[in-house]
Design a protein around this motif. Sequence first.
Motif, PDB file in Angstrom:
ATOM      1  N   GLU A   1       0.822  -1.224   0.000  1.00  0.00           N
ATOM      2  CA  GLU A   1       0.000   0.000   0.000  1.00  0.00           C
ATOM      3  C   GLU A   1       0.853   1.270   0.000  1.00  0.00           C
ATOM      4  N   GLU A   2       2.144   1.132   0.290  1.00  0.00           N
ATOM      5  CA  GLU A   2       3.034   2.287   0.269  1.00  0.00           C
ATOM      6  C   GLU A   2       3.640   2.553  -1.102  1.00  0.00           C
ATOM      7  N   ILE A   3       3.572   1.574  -1.998  1.00  0.00           N
ATOM      8  CA  ILE A   3       4.208   1.735  -3.309  1.00  0.00           C
ATOM      9  C   ILE A   3       3.220   1.596  -4.463  1.00  0.00           C
ATOM     10  N   MET A   4       1.997   1.144  -4.208  1.00  0.00           N
ATOM     11  CA  MET A   4       1.020   0.971  -5.271  1.00  0.00           C
ATOM     12  C   MET A   4      -0.206   1.837  -4.988  1.00  0.00           C
ATOM     13  N   VAL A   5      -0.691   2.492  -6.024  1.00  0.00           N
ATOM     14  CA  VAL A   5      -1.892   3.323  -5.896  1.00  0.00           C
ATOM     15  C   VAL A   5      -2.938   2.813  -6.873  1.00  0.00           C
ATOM     16  N   PRO A   6      -3.888   2.000  -6.425  1.00  0.00           N
ATOM     17  CA  PRO A   6      -4.957   1.534  -7.326  1.00  0.00           C
ATOM     18  C   PRO A   6      -5.957   2.652  -7.605  1.00  0.00           C
TER      19      PRO A   6
END
Length: 298
Positions: free
Chosen positions: A292-297
């Motif tokens: 959740e710190e490196i991916m933004v859906p």
Amino acid sequence: MALLSVLTPVLVLVLCLVVGILFLKSRAPETSPRGADQAKEPAKKDFRPWVDQDLHDDTEITTEGGDEDEWVEQDEEKDLAHVPYSPRRYPEEIMLQRSKEFYSLMNQRRSVRFISPEPVPQEIIDNIILTAGTAPSGAHTEPWTFIVVSDLETKHQIRLIVEEEEEVNYRQRMGDKWVHDLARLRTNWIKEYLDVAPYLILVFKRAYGILPNGKKKTHYYNEISVSISCGILLAALQNVGLVTVTTTPLNCGPRLRLLLKRPANEKLLMLLPVGYPAADATVPDLKRKHLEEIMVPI
């Protein structure tokens, strides 16, 4: 009043002329003094478009001191045939399993500065380089050269050059903050592994290509393309159980290029010592960011 009635048509005519001139000026392309334009921009016949202005520098593509005919134009090259492509497709449960297994493998990758002198079969290194060469590249120019050094004397000469520049980097160029941030990783300008590792892989980007007929070929996105190939190279090393530490030796490129007798169109991008980890190797206990710190859906 009589005078005003006589002058009114004249005033109207003048006003119309002024409006017309302003209109024509607004439609005309902007120009600047001849000397200023020539000082800022190359002549049209010398101009070559660059597709990645962020990476452009004056060592990448230049016709200065040369002839425009030295560069090959796109329409001089043969058109490529297209062939069917049908890679193996896996069931979703197998895809999920393979994705987890590959993540687990790559999550074990670490930058290792303690490397064993134990020999590594040359064929393994050959296959790793071939794998790195499968990377995508701008216009399929494949703008990379991988110099694989195993000669002891050459490795030592590389170490001397790197350590000389790195000491200056640590003591003068980098600044106190950079040195302070590196302190917890216990790294400095001493690079013993450059002598010890059975192989040193020096990755050069080809700023432009030189065809068999002597003409130059534009290499678009060459730095991005070579960087992608370095990522695949790291994955290939991890896949066979070898280790490395990525180094980008500041200010060493020109001297190393001359040492290795590489042409002027090649620029050093990365230096990788490669081998098995030493028996007593240690690495910093670093943690990686969560998904959740490196991916933004979206």
